[in-house]
Design an enzyme around this catalytic site. Structure first.
Site, PDB file in Angstrom:
ATOM      1  N   ILE A 104       0.822  -1.206   0.000  1.00  0.00           N
ATOM      2  CA  ILE A 104       0.000   0.000   0.000  1.00  0.00           C
ATOM      3  C   ILE A 104       0.857   1.256   0.000  1.00  0.00           C
ATOM      4  O   ILE A 104       0.363   2.359   0.191  1.00  0.00           O
ATOM      5  CB  ILE A 104      -0.916   0.011   1.259  1.00  0.00           C
ATOM      6  CG1 ILE A 104      -0.060  -0.149   2.521  1.00  0.00           C
ATOM      7  CG2 ILE A 104      -1.968  -1.070   1.170  1.00  0.00           C
ATOM      8  CD1 ILE A 104      -0.800   0.095   3.797  1.00  0.00           C
ATOM      9  N   HIS A 120      -4.776  -3.842  -2.166  1.00  0.00           N
ATOM     10  CA  HIS A 120      -5.161  -3.388  -0.827  1.00  0.00           C
ATOM     11  C   HIS A 120      -5.241  -1.871  -0.731  1.00  0.00           C
ATOM     12  O   HIS A 120      -5.161  -1.308   0.358  1.00  0.00           O
ATOM     13  CB  HIS A 120      -4.188  -3.947   0.220  1.00  0.00           C
ATOM     14  CG  HIS A 120      -4.225  -5.453   0.310  1.00  0.00           C
ATOM     15  ND1 HIS A 120      -3.227  -6.205   0.856  1.00  0.00           N
ATOM     16  CD2 HIS A 120      -5.161  -6.339  -0.099  1.00  0.00           C
ATOM     17  CE1 HIS A 120      -3.552  -7.493   0.782  1.00  0.00           C
ATOM     18  NE2 HIS A 120      -4.717  -7.598   0.201  1.00  0.00           N
ATOM     19  N   CYS A 131     -18.312  13.776   0.683  1.00  0.00           N
ATOM     20  CA  CYS A 131     -18.356  14.343  -0.670  1.00  0.00           C
ATOM     21  C   CYS A 131     -17.438  13.629  -1.661  1.00  0.00           C
ATOM     22  O   CYS A 131     -17.475  13.896  -2.854  1.00  0.00           O
ATOM     23  CB  CYS A 131     -18.020  15.837  -0.640  1.00  0.00           C
ATOM     24  SG  CYS A 131     -16.272  16.189  -0.394  1.00  0.00           S
ATOM     25  N   CYS A 152     -12.570  16.847   6.146  1.00  0.00           N
ATOM     26  CA  CYS A 152     -12.603  17.397   4.791  1.00  0.00           C
ATOM     27  C   CYS A 152     -13.063  18.859   4.867  1.00  0.00           C
ATOM     28  O   CYS A 152     -13.679  19.272   5.857  1.00  0.00           O
ATOM     29  CB  CYS A 152     -13.580  16.578   3.954  1.00  0.00           C
ATOM     30  SG  CYS A 152     -13.877  17.192   2.295  1.00  0.00           S
ATOM     31  N   CYS A 154     -15.506  20.037   3.529  1.00  0.00           N
ATOM     32  CA  CYS A 154     -16.968  20.024   3.629  1.00  0.00           C
ATOM     33  C   CYS A 154     -17.427  19.643   5.032  1.00  0.00           C
ATOM     34  O   CYS A 154     -18.619  19.635   5.331  1.00  0.00           O
ATOM     35  CB  CYS A 154     -17.576  19.063   2.596  1.00  0.00           C
ATOM     36  SG  CYS A 154     -17.557  17.332   3.095  1.00  0.00           S
ATOM     37  N   GLY A 191       8.445 -11.637  -3.260  1.00  0.00           N
ATOM     38  CA  GLY A 191       8.323 -11.226  -1.860  1.00  0.00           C
ATOM     39  C   GLY A 191       6.922 -11.347  -1.293  1.00  0.00           C
ATOM     40  O   GLY A 191       6.502 -10.528  -0.488  1.00  0.00           O
ATOM     41  N   SER A 192       6.209 -12.365  -1.725  1.00  0.00           N
ATOM     42  CA  SER A 192       4.905 -12.646  -1.121  1.00  0.00           C
ATOM     43  C   SER A 192       4.879 -14.098  -0.677  1.00  0.00           C
ATOM     44  O   SER A 192       5.362 -14.982  -1.385  1.00  0.00           O
ATOM     45  CB  SER A 192       3.769 -12.395  -2.112  1.00  0.00           C
ATOM     46  OG  SER A 192       2.539 -12.848  -1.557  1.00  0.00           O
TER      47      SER A 192
HETATM   48 ZN   LIG Z   1     -15.898  16.289   1.864  1.00  0.00          ZN
END
Ligand SMILES: [Zn+2]
Length: 243
Positions: A104, A120, A131, A152, A154, A191-192
């Protein structure tokens, strides 16, 4: 050892639809600690508290504290390693069909890889649950310094772009990854340990569709029996020798 590298070179020479499947071991050399096992991140932070969707929806401060103290500084410091750059080089040579990652950290993209399927999600972005507006990791960190949990513009709550425990994997990414596994001519595990679903199923799909399977992982995996070639060493070293 050198014999195995020349075998790998032969397989790669006849492949032009390679899927590179990367896991935690691939990023470990960039200083991103693995999650599972002794010394892993999850032995310090219980994922069912710090990265669980149900806890997050009730009280997201666990996650954001973890993000601020542990995740953000590590991700900001991490740099792509030789393995990331080797995959970019293979892409330039027209060899790579898709990179599928369980990681990730966004290091493939930082190295310059153009086509990455993130099973992932990514820790490099967050999005507003009200939003839908997205924020970069740095913007999120700034908002987080102002208030906890971060909000956020908003007023809505932010959610990490990673898949949390208890959440399903993103369906689009899963479908793309399954299709890539079916259409590739070489499935390269890097590498897994192939123990977490759906990592375990993809090499099988590839193999059934006639692709070669090469596994590069420090530890044994459940798919070793059906692999054409196995390397028990660091993925970046093997890839560096390959290119
Ligand atoms: Zn927002």
């Amino acid at each position: 050892m050198d014999k195995k590298i020349s075998e790998l070179k032969k397989i790669v020479a006849t492949s032009d639809q390679i899927v590179a499947f990367t896991g935690a071991g691939f990023s470990a050399e960039s200083g991103i600690s693995t999650f599972r096992g002794t010394g892993g991140l999850w032995s310090k932070y219980d994922p069912n508290i710090y990265a669980n969707i149900n806890i997050f929806m009730q009280d997201s401060t666990y996650y954001w504290n973890f993000f601020r103290d542990e995740r953000y500084p590590v991700i900001k410091k991490a740099k792509p390693n030789d393995g990331h750059y080797a995959l970019v080089e293979l892409e330039k040579r027209g060899k790579i069909y898709r990179v599928i990652t369980q990681n990730i950290d966004g290091l493939h993209q930082e190295a310059g890889q153009s086509d990455v399927i993130e099973l992932h999600g990514s820790t490099r972005k967050t999005n507003c649950l009200s939003c839908g507006k997205t924020y970069t990791i740095d913007e999120t960190y700034k908002l987080l310094q102002k208030e906890l949990p971060p909000k956020c513009s908003c007023g809505g709550n932010l959610k990490p772009g990673t898949v949390l425990f208890g959440e399903p994997l993103p369906q689009v990414a899963l479908d793309m990854a399954s299709l890539a596994s079916k259409n590739c001519d070489l499935f390269l595990v890097l590498g897994s340990s192939l123990v977490v679903y759906p990592a375990a199923s993809m090499p099988m799909i590839a193999k059934k569709s006639g692709a070669a399977l090469v596994i590069v992982n420090i530890d044994p995996t459940p798919m070793d029996d059906i692999a054409d070639l196995i390397f028990r060493e660091s993925a970046s070293k093997v890839l560096s020798k390959l290119i």
